[in-house]
Design an enzyme around this catalytic site. Sequence first.
Site, PDB file in Angstrom:
ATOM      1  N   CYS A 193      46.277  -0.577  18.090  1.00 47.15           N
ATOM      2  CA  CYS A 193      47.161  -1.544  18.721  1.00 47.15           C
ATOM      3  C   CYS A 193      48.387  -1.770  17.827  1.00 47.15           C
ATOM      4  CB  CYS A 193      46.425  -2.861  18.945  1.00 47.15           C
ATOM      5  SG  CYS A 193      45.145  -2.767  20.225  1.00 47.15           S
ATOM      6  N   CYS A 196      48.309  -4.187  14.836  1.00 48.01           N
ATOM      7  CA  CYS A 196      47.254  -3.885  13.861  1.00 48.01           C
ATOM      8  C   CYS A 196      47.438  -2.525  13.199  1.00 48.01           C
ATOM      9  CB  CYS A 196      45.881  -3.949  14.531  1.00 48.01           C
ATOM     10  SG  CYS A 196      45.448  -5.578  15.153  1.00 48.01           S
ATOM     11  N   CYS A 221      36.683  -0.999  14.705  1.00 49.96           N
ATOM     12  CA  CYS A 221      36.990  -1.974  15.740  1.00 49.96           C
ATOM     13  C   CYS A 221      35.764  -2.469  16.479  1.00 49.96           C
ATOM     14  CB  CYS A 221      37.981  -1.389  16.739  1.00 49.96           C
ATOM     15  SG  CYS A 221      37.370   0.073  17.584  1.00 49.96           S
TER      16      CYS A 221
END
Length: 238
Positions: A193, A196, A221
């Site tokens: 993402c 991140c 994750c």
Amino acid sequence: MNDISALVASTRATLERIAAEYSPAVFASSLAAEDMVLTDLILKAQLPIGIFSLETGRLHPETLAVLAKVKDRYGYDIALYKPQPEAVDTYVAQHGLNAFYESVDMRRECCRIRKVEPLGRALAGNKAWVTGQRRAQSTTRAQLDIQEDDAAHGMVKFNPLADWSETDVWNYIRDNGVPYNALHDQGFPSIGCAPCTRAVEPGEDVRAGRWWWENPDSKECGLHLVDGKLIRIKSVAA
């Protein structure tokens, strides 16, 4: 140095075996470089392995642009699975849009909502799933096996590129003209993402730009975790 031709042949054989023995099977693509290698191998061979990606709502525009590149090159639409809007809204209302910076628990909860729950829906009804994970990517993946029993999802999990190095991946992409995420040319070897992920410095670990504010041992994750631990329950010889 690995023999790329031997690696490609072995990976093709693994994918063909998945298609023949574990149908229906799906490939979870993050649209990163290694996933484009598998996309190319699956689609060129017209293997009956569905390809999907998790559209978290926080992806880079360059990552989303890969979807169109795949459509243009292969005539294939990658299926997208998105988080439940209500879950996202509740998280943001209670903790804030970027609460994942505050703690590992908050970050993993965001990942659970945006990635783990949609993954469960994507995998439902399948006998096996395929990932682009490689041992060389991080310390958390050093013991990766090509085939594993995934008790969390009740199916077999395959990591056909487990033996591939970063050099192997890029040699294949260049030799075969495989489309890839433009962020890779901007210092992003591993892409998640947008908030991140950062570019890495020369010499840094390939996943150093993922959740860079955390300890390396926590950098997963949750897609490959159960109760905070890596899913390495049982490896299966090919």
